[in-house]
Design a protein around this motif. Sequence first.
Motif, PDB file in Angstrom:
ATOM      1  N   SER A 124      31.021  43.319  27.347  1.00 29.12           N
ATOM      2  CA  SER A 124      31.481  44.048  28.534  1.00 29.12           C
ATOM      3  C   SER A 124      30.669  43.665  29.776  1.00 29.12           C
ATOM      4  CB  SER A 124      31.400  45.559  28.300  1.00 29.12           C
ATOM      5  OG  SER A 124      30.064  45.906  28.044  1.00 29.12           O
ATOM      6  N   TRP A 125      29.582  42.897  29.573  1.00 25.08           N
ATOM      7  CA  TRP A 125      28.766  42.437  30.706  1.00 25.08           C
ATOM      8  C   TRP A 125      29.246  41.099  31.277  1.00 25.08           C
ATOM      9  CZ3 TRP A 125      24.464  44.655  33.077  1.00 25.08           C
ATOM     10  CH2 TRP A 125      23.952  45.802  32.476  1.00 25.08           C
ATOM     11  N   VAL A 126      30.205  40.471  30.596  1.00 26.52           N
ATOM     12  CA  VAL A 126      30.669  39.167  31.103  1.00 26.52           C
ATOM     13  C   VAL A 126      31.545  39.423  32.328  1.00 26.52           C
ATOM     14  CG1 VAL A 126      31.884  37.023  30.561  1.00 26.52           C
ATOM     15  CG2 VAL A 126      30.673  38.253  28.739  1.00 26.52           C
ATOM     16  N   PRO A 127      31.111  38.985  33.501  1.00 25.12           N
ATOM     17  CA  PRO A 127      31.893  39.286  34.699  1.00 25.12           C
ATOM     18  C   PRO A 127      33.212  38.509  34.703  1.00 25.12           C
ATOM     19  CG  PRO A 127      30.025  37.891  35.270  1.00 25.12           C
ATOM     20  CD  PRO A 127      29.908  38.188  33.817  1.00 25.12           C
ATOM     21  N   ALA A 128      34.196  39.041  35.410  1.00 25.04           N
ATOM     22  CA  ALA A 128      35.539  38.455  35.317  1.00 25.04           C
ATOM     23  C   ALA A 128      35.979  37.726  36.577  1.00 25.04           C
ATOM     24  CB  ALA A 128      36.543  39.546  34.970  1.00 25.04           C
ATOM     25  N   SER A 129      35.404  38.050  37.739  1.00 22.10           N
ATOM     26  CA  SER A 129      35.959  37.441  38.964  1.00 22.10           C
ATOM     27  C   SER A 129      35.703  35.938  39.006  1.00 22.10           C
ATOM     28  CB  SER A 129      35.460  38.125  40.232  1.00 22.10           C
ATOM     29  OG  SER A 129      34.255  38.777  40.041  1.00 22.10           O
ATOM     30  N   GLU A 130      36.519  35.271  39.818  1.00 21.71           N
ATOM     31  CA  GLU A 130      36.513  33.810  39.898  1.00 21.71           C
ATOM     32  C   GLU A 130      35.098  33.277  40.145  1.00 21.71           C
ATOM     33  OE1 GLU A 130      39.604  32.956  39.099  1.00 21.71           O
ATOM     34  OE2 GLU A 130      38.741  30.966  38.862  1.00 21.71           O
ATOM     35  N   GLY A 131      34.704  32.307  39.339  1.00 20.95           N
ATOM     36  CA  GLY A 131      33.412  31.648  39.565  1.00 20.95           C
ATOM     37  C   GLY A 131      32.227  32.343  38.905  1.00 20.95           C
ATOM     38  N   THR A 132      32.409  33.556  38.410  1.00 24.83           N
ATOM     39  CA  THR A 132      31.277  34.266  37.798  1.00 24.83           C
ATOM     40  C   THR A 132      31.175  33.900  36.319  1.00 24.83           C
ATOM     41  OG1 THR A 132      32.622  36.184  37.219  1.00 24.83           O
ATOM     42  CG2 THR A 132      31.535  36.231  39.367  1.00 24.83           C
ATOM     43  N   SER A 133      30.029  34.223  35.726  1.00 30.13           N
ATOM     44  CA  SER A 133      29.833  33.937  34.301  1.00 30.13           C
ATOM     45  C   SER A 133      28.672  34.769  33.787  1.00 30.13           C
ATOM     46  CB  SER A 133      29.518  32.448  34.111  1.00 30.13           C
ATOM     47  OG  SER A 133      28.357  32.118  34.842  1.00 30.13           O
ATOM     48  N   LEU A 134      28.485  34.742  32.468  1.00 27.20           N
ATOM     49  CA  LEU A 134      27.294  35.336  31.874  1.00 27.20           C
ATOM     50  C   LEU A 134      26.353  34.181  31.554  1.00 27.20           C
ATOM     51  CD1 LEU A 134      26.073  38.054  30.853  1.00 27.20           C
ATOM     52  CD2 LEU A 134      26.858  37.378  28.573  1.00 27.20           C
ATOM     53  N   TYR A 135      25.251  34.101  32.275  1.00 22.67           N
ATOM     54  CA  TYR A 135      24.291  33.014  32.054  1.00 22.67           C
ATOM     55  C   TYR A 135      23.462  33.325  30.809  1.00 22.67           C
ATOM     56  CZ  TYR A 135      20.670  29.557  32.924  1.00 22.67           C
ATOM     57  OH  TYR A 135      19.807  28.501  32.799  1.00 22.67           O
ATOM     58  N   LEU A 136      23.278  32.340  29.943  1.00 27.45           N
ATOM     59  CA  LEU A 136      22.542  32.531  28.693  1.00 27.45           C
ATOM     60  C   LEU A 136      21.255  31.724  28.742  1.00 27.45           C
ATOM     61  CD1 LEU A 136      25.583  31.975  26.302  1.00 27.45           C
ATOM     62  CD2 LEU A 136      24.799  34.124  27.306  1.00 27.45           C
ATOM     63  N   ARG A 137      20.164  32.331  28.362  1.00 29.69           N
ATOM     64  CA  ARG A 137      18.866  31.660  28.406  1.00 29.69           C
ATOM     65  C   ARG A 137      18.167  31.741  27.038  1.00 29.69           C
ATOM     66  NH1 ARG A 137      15.102  30.009  32.213  1.00 29.69           N
ATOM     67  NH2 ARG A 137      16.888  28.886  33.025  1.00 29.69           N
ATOM     68  N   PRO A 138      18.490  30.822  26.120  1.00 31.80           N
ATOM     69  CA  PRO A 138      17.708  30.718  24.880  1.00 31.80           C
ATOM     70  C   PRO A 138      16.338  30.129  25.217  1.00 31.80           C
ATOM     71  CG  PRO A 138      19.883  29.661  24.692  1.00 31.80           C
ATOM     72  CD  PRO A 138      19.622  29.889  26.149  1.00 31.80           C
ATOM     73  N   THR A 139      15.300  30.636  24.602  1.00 29.71           N
ATOM     74  CA  THR A 139      13.920  30.234  24.928  1.00 29.71           C
ATOM     75  C   THR A 139      13.078  30.195  23.652  1.00 29.71           C
ATOM     76  OG1 THR A 139      14.182  31.468  27.004  1.00 29.71           O
ATOM     77  CG2 THR A 139      11.937  30.841  26.418  1.00 29.71           C
ATOM     78  N   MET A 140      12.147  29.261  23.574  1.00 29.93           N
ATOM     79  CA  MET A 140      11.196  29.267  22.450  1.00 29.93           C
ATOM     80  C   MET A 140       9.790  29.186  23.002  1.00 29.93           C
ATOM     81  SD  MET A 140      10.899  26.800  19.085  1.00 29.93           S
ATOM     82  CE  MET A 140      12.646  26.623  18.847  1.00 29.93           C
TER      83      MET A 140
END
Length: 358
Positions: A124-140
């Motif tokens: 439900s946090w994934v934004p929907a408007s044009e050009g938006t996204s849910l940025y993912l940051r995997p880290t070690m």
Amino acid sequence: MNITVTKTQTPKEKPVDESKLGFGSIFTDHMFIVEYEEGRGWYDPRIIPYQSLSIDPASPVLHYGQEVFEGAKAYSLDNGEVGLFRIRDNARRMNQSAVRTCMPELDVEAQYEAICRLVDLDRSWVPASEGTSLYLRPTMIADGACLGAHSASSFIYFVICSPSGSYYPEGIKPIRILIETRYARAVKGGMGRAKTGGNYAASFKAAKEALDRGYHQVLWLDGREQKYVEEVGAMNMMFVIDDKLVTAELGDTILPGITRDSILQLARDKGLPVEERKIPVTELFEANAQGRLQEAFGTGTAAVISPVGELTWLDKTIIINNNEIGPVAQMFYDTLTGIQKQRVEDAHEWVSTVPRFN
Ligand SMILES: *Cc1c(COP(=O)(O)O)cnc(C)c1O
């Protein structure tokens, strides 16, 4: 992996105005975390409420920069599903970066599952408007109390997610780039190929000085001779010269961008000639003087395509394509963002849909 899930009891307020999301300062309700101990392997994979990490102040990540990360995006698709773009390639690159920095690999399918489970829970946090996204940051990171200057024996892999705004809220605008001639980001045999924090620390001073002079980014030359064009801080660089797409060949000083690879594939699909080779900076200025440098643009997950309108090297400045986005950059931008949103045929099956786990 047997991932345990602890849901938050206090969900955060979601940003209402998606035009004000910006980048990297809002985080979702949950995070994924798994730990590693030498002799034991990866253990206790879990999704937990987003929270601070508690690590020993003697952790090697804090002293010796033993850290690697990835950057990827989840997109809201028109059919209501959530799409991930070439996410297994991010997982594979994470492992390559981990090997270079003496950290353990985490199975690609385990990373894939972790990311899918997390994004599903926070969908439900994934934004929907044009050009938006849910940025993912995997880290070690390397943790544990160990000031000895050698690789650690315990590690943490985690993934956090940040809803992010459109990179181009006012339409695509070409950027001004300064070709860096005093500092170096990466050298032969160094860590330029790994996505590791230290490469960014090495670049901030040059980036800040360029910003103070009115440039958006610096373009790095090879660290040895400062003669060949390599890449921008977080983007690979491409040029259109004589109707050919030209980019620096990969080596141990250049980050192998997934956007770079995608654009080269699309170019080959469309029959556009591609050259991956050394590019002398002098060639760019000569080609420009002869009217053969048609376009320049950066490629990376954040912007997808970032056209370059102005390039400065020493005391010479050139304007590229009238400081406007060119037809090749525009075509790649439209095709790649179209594939990411599944509006354009995805011939290479780059997009996977996040399953619903419950
Ligand atoms: C992440 C990154 C890129 C772009 O890679 P993508 O996979 O296309 O996002 C380019 N250069 C550097 C130094 C990077 O860290």
